[in-house]
Design an enzyme around this catalytic site. Structure first.
Site, PDB file in Angstrom:
ATOM      1  N   GLU A   1      33.909 100.951 -32.568  1.00  0.00           N
ATOM      2  CA  GLU A   1      34.574  99.762 -32.029  1.00  0.00           C
ATOM      3  C   GLU A   1      36.048  99.985 -31.720  1.00  0.00           C
ATOM      4  OE1 GLU A   1      33.966  95.905 -33.859  1.00  0.00           O
ATOM      5  OE2 GLU A   1      32.166  96.652 -34.828  1.00  0.00           O
TER       6      GLU A   1
ATOM      7  N   ASP B   1      30.835  98.566 -36.387  1.00  0.00           N
ATOM      8  CA  ASP B   1      30.865  98.195 -37.802  1.00  0.00           C
ATOM      9  C   ASP B   1      29.469  97.846 -38.322  1.00  0.00           C
ATOM     10  OD1 ASP B   1      33.552  98.619 -37.847  1.00  0.00           O
ATOM     11  OD2 ASP B   1      34.119  96.508 -37.840  1.00  0.00           O
TER      12      ASP B   1
ATOM     13  N   ASP C   1      27.559  95.568 -39.578  1.00  0.00           N
ATOM     14  CA  ASP C   1      27.210  94.177 -39.848  1.00  0.00           C
ATOM     15  C   ASP C   1      26.541  93.601 -38.604  1.00  0.00           C
ATOM     16  OD1 ASP C   1      29.308  93.845 -38.074  1.00  0.00           O
ATOM     17  OD2 ASP C   1      30.719  93.137 -39.573  1.00  0.00           O
TER      18      ASP C   1
ATOM     19  N   GLU D   1      27.630  91.590 -36.223  1.00  0.00           N
ATOM     20  CA  GLU D   1      28.431  91.724 -35.010  1.00  0.00           C
ATOM     21  C   GLU D   1      28.381  93.155 -34.502  1.00  0.00           C
ATOM     22  OE1 GLU D   1      30.060  89.339 -33.161  1.00  0.00           O
ATOM     23  OE2 GLU D   1      29.037  87.944 -34.494  1.00  0.00           O
TER      24      GLU D   1
ATOM     25  N   TYR E   1      33.992  99.434 -46.425  1.00  0.00           N
ATOM     26  CA  TYR E   1      33.898  98.344 -45.457  1.00  0.00           C
ATOM     27  C   TYR E   1      34.203  97.006 -46.119  1.00  0.00           C
ATOM     28  CZ  TYR E   1      32.243  95.728 -41.424  1.00  0.00           C
ATOM     29  OH  TYR E   1      32.168  94.902 -40.337  1.00  0.00           O
TER      30      TYR E   1
ATOM     31  N   ARG F   1      33.726  93.763 -45.128  1.00  0.00           N
ATOM     32  CA  ARG F   1      32.919  92.544 -44.955  1.00  0.00           C
ATOM     33  C   ARG F   1      31.637  92.713 -45.752  1.00  0.00           C
ATOM     34  NH1 ARG F   1      35.178  93.387 -39.769  1.00  0.00           N
ATOM     35  NH2 ARG F   1      36.709  91.777 -39.282  1.00  0.00           N
TER      36      ARG F   1
ATOM     37  N   HIS G   1      26.064  96.300 -48.113  1.00  0.00           N
ATOM     38  CA  HIS G   1      27.189  97.199 -48.329  1.00  0.00           C
ATOM     39  C   HIS G   1      27.582  97.195 -49.799  1.00  0.00           C
ATOM     40  CE1 HIS G   1      27.367  96.647 -44.046  1.00  0.00           C
ATOM     41  NE2 HIS G   1      27.711  95.383 -44.176  1.00  0.00           N
TER      42      HIS G   1
END
Length: 764
Positions: free
Chosen positions: A9, A82, A84, A86, A305, A307, A351
């Site tokens: 990203e 990432d 997740d 998104e 990470y 989130r 995670h």
């Protein structure tokens, strides 16, 4: 030699990966999402299974072309946004956009950016998780259906530019309801009584009245001591009583360390300890995760990470931190087994917890490579993680019951015998919790008291108190409430808090959230007409449904169909029944001072105001407030302060006025003359041969700065206010006015080599 392409990203993440992977890999960045729903239209076909129309995000065409070209030159492609929902959506859109057939396209999940973890992740590369993508797509469509169909309704009924959101509107409701609780709260008087006692001589100790006739004073509202008179009668009676030690209890208590951070607890603690907003915390954490240049080592990922809602730690990281604790603190601080923390039921556990990638990288070793705020956040994460694997703190606690006639007193004392994890880190509490916690952690040593022995009464101290309303939300407590109510996900808390402030539905003052008049109005309308969407339980159940989509146990289209039918019905009904606030005018009994018309209550950008009913013939307006009985009370306008200058357009006096960004100069002839003049400082521009003067300006973001009035020919500017006063040490023609916690308000020479400073106020 084969060449692989990795697409991530962010450019920062790309640099970190490139350093570890070398020349056999090309690493490119998509710079976030490349495609999304269109901005100007709904982009969802509600008649045909909610099929979305995706378009290339403005400015991303060139990036897509570069990614296509790089993919064609590669033998295999790894999609590594990432880890997740998104990120999964970004990976899916990239795969669709680059359209590479005949080449393997794999999905890689980087949970931490260390060489070992990166290589291991590439080895475990998998396919795009379609269920995870569908969960993100369902959320995106739900948010679009709500936002793009309720917002135009608010434009029509209230004012243009307003927005509603499936989750943000619920957060606003929570702030509004808390404000209502504060407003409705009726404070009650109550009294406490403290006895100062001693047994056979010093030292004295304190005991609190706890029981009357065997009935425990369980809480403040039911304390039974509701007035000064009652408290006085009890004190009089107690002064005649014999105080005797009834029972002495001694026990050893232990306190466990807090678990390592998850997203919500990191945002909460960073707000309490560092005063960081949730948005700032996540921005800094993202940079720590993606990689920071560490000397000759280059970009290095410093945390996992950020989130996550899991407290899980992998075995290798546990072994590493336990080894660090043993070496740095000694065996007495290391538990026999690693501390394992149970995750909450709703945790996805995809995670690990947020932790340093290497516990040996202490904050001290990184201090020269990180800026102040980033170091503060890394220190918080590092301390919390290391402390989470340390031994418990141990207290000796003594509890003493004292009887005096029908009255029972209690004294509690505790001594910390072993700090354990508290040597390194102690979790903060909310404002009231923090004070209670601080009181509890004070070493209080009681004398060696014996049961059945009489003690001497030295003093009785009655104190008046009043019950307090529930506290308004801070960023920390609102994040906590969102989490507890299941509203939003860890990755969305920061954006929720930012959005509701940017839309001017709430304001943050003295670190507490207050709803604006606009927020109260919009909330009232949405709760009335969309009760399901504004319900916290409904919002939480929708989050659970999205989790089930990700798990593959529910079809994403079923979620949308079940939602949309009742929503569409509520929307159609609201279009007919929602009151048109912006066109409403509520008459009052107040006469217009300019034309003798009647003043009516209307709604404007900043809330309700009084306006003449004869508008536009009469443009008289006035602010007002409501008294305790709800009557409208006009607020008289303050006379503007004359500046001593005249308007260059019409010659009338210039006056100081207060606006959104502070004081400014305006013509007193407004609205006939609308000239606004920049406030001068009297300081000449320091640029050689310029001849301009420094004037006060306001940036697009509302921040005051000072720049040359010859702009754009001269672009000299300062953030600090220049003062027309010569430096006595170096002769600088002006000084800068500054203010900070350490030195208070002071003047400082702009010449860094000079160092002259003059304090204007004493800082306590």
């Amino acid at each position: 030699m084969s060449k692989s392409l990795i697409i991530v990203e962010s450019p920062a993440k790309a640099r970190t990966l490139q350093r570890y992977l070398g020349k056999s890999f090309t690493v490119k960045a998509s710079v976030g999402h490349i495609r999304d729903l269109p901005v100007k239209t709904l982009g969802v076909d509600v008649e045909h299974d909610f099929q979305p129309t995706y378009v290339t995000i403005r400015g991303k065409g060139k990036i897509i072309s570069e990614l296509k070209s790089a993919a064609q030159s590669a033998d295999e492609v790894y999609l590594a946004p990432d880890p997740d929902r998104e990120g999964e959506a970004i990976a899916w859109h990239i795969a669709s956009a680059i359209d590479v057939s005949g080449k393997p396209v794999r999905r890689v999940l980087f949970h931490e950016l260390t060489k070992k973890a990166i290589l291991a992740a590439i080895e475990k590369a998998t396919e795009i998780d379609l269920h995870k993508f569908e969960a993100q797509q369902a959320r995106r469509i739900l948010d679009r259906l709500v936002g793009y169909q309720i917002s135009p309704l608010l434009w029509d009924k209230v004012r243009r530019g307003l927005s509603a959101g499936r989750v943000q509107s619920v957060a606003v409701r929570m702030v509004c309801e808390r404000e209502q609780e504060v407003g409705d709260f009726k404070s009650m008087e109550y009294w406490s009584i403290t006895a100062e006692l001693q047994q056979g001589g010093p030292p004295p100790f304190l005991a609190q009245l706890e029981q009357i006739d065997g009935q425990k004073l369980t809480n403040k509202q039911n304390s039974c001591i509701a007035s000064e008179e009652t408290a006085g009668n009890i004190v009089t009676e107690l002064s005649q009583c014999v105080f005797t030690i009834d029972k002495v209890s001694k026990k050893k208590t232990k306190r466990n360390p807090s678990p390592p951070f998850i997203t919500s607890s990191l945002q909460i603690e960073a707000n309490r300890k560092l005063r960081f907003s949730a948005k700032k915390t996540m921005m800094l954490a993202q940079r720590l995760y993606e990689g920071i240049a560490i000397g000759e080592d280059g970009p290095t990922g410093l945390i996992t990470y950020m989130r996550t809602d899991s407290t899980r730690i992998n075995d290798e990281a546990l072994a590493q931190v336990r080894d660090y604790i043993l070496k740095a603190y000694g065996n007495q601080y290391l538990p026999a087994k690693a501390n394992i923390y149970k995750a909450k039921k709703s945790a996805q556990d995809a995670h690990e917890a947020i932790r340093p990638t290497d516990a040996a990288k202490t904050p001290d070793t990184l201090a020269s490579f990180l800026d102040k705020d980033m170091l503060a956040l890394y220190t918080l994460i590092w301390k919390r993680f290391v402390a989470s694997q340390m031994e418990q703190a141990v207290y000796d606690q003594t509890s003493v019951s004292i009887q005096a006639g029908k009255y029972g007193f209690k004294a509690v004392g505790s001594i910390v015998r072993f700090l354990g994890f508290m040597t390194l880190y102690v979790e903060s509490g909310d404002e009231t919790q923090a004070q209670q916690q601080a009181d509890q952690e004070k070493d209080v040593l009681l004398p060696d008291l014996q049961e059945g022995v009489r003690v001497e009464l030295l003093k009785l101290d009655p104190k008046q108190h009043f019950t307090q309303p529930p506290p308004r939300y801070t960023e920390a407590t609102l994040v906590k409430a969102l989490e507890e109510n299941g509203v939003g996900r860890p990755s969305t808390y920061a954006s929720i808090l930012s959005t509701i402030q940017e839309k001017e539905y709430v304001k943050l003052e003295q670190r507490k959230f207050f709803p604006t008049d606009l927020g109260k109005l919009v909330n009232e309308l949405l709760v009335l007409h969309f009760p399901a969407i504004m319900n916290t339980e409904f919002t939480a159940s929708m989050e659970q449904n999205l989790d089930r989509v990700e798990e593959g146990s529910v079809d994403w289209l079923k979620i949308l169909h079940d939602f949309y039918s009742p929503f569409r019905q509520a929307l159609d009904q609201a279009k007919e029944e929602m009151k048109p606030v912006k066109r409403s005018a509520v008459p009052t009994d107040i006469k217009c001072k300019l034309c003798e018309g009647v003043m009516v209550i209307k709604w404007g950008r900043k809330g309700e105001f009084l306006a003449c009913e004869k508008y536009p013939e009469c443009k008289n307006t006035q602010d007002f407030k409501k008294d305790d009985e709800g009557h409208v009370v006009p607020l008289e306008k303050e006379e503007p302060l004359l500046s001593g200058e005249t308007c260059e357009k019409c010659g009338q006096p210039l006056v100081f006025k207060n606006g959104r960004y502070g004081r400014f100069l305006a013509c007193s002839g407004y609205p006939g003359c609308k000239h606004i003049q920049a406030e001068k400082t009297g300081v000449r521009c320091p640029v050689a041969d310029c001849g301009g003067e420094l004037i006060k300006k306001v940036s697009k973001k509302g921040k005051v700065f000072y720049s040359c009035d010859h702009y754009p020919k001269c672009n000299f500017a300062l953030w600090d206010k220049p003062v027309n006063q010569q430096c006595p040490d170096c002769g600088s023609p002006y000084l800068l006015e500054k203010e900070n916690k350490k030195q208070g308000l002071h003047l400082r020479c702009p010449n860094e080599k000079c160092g002259y400073m003059l304090r204007l106020t004493e800082n306590d």
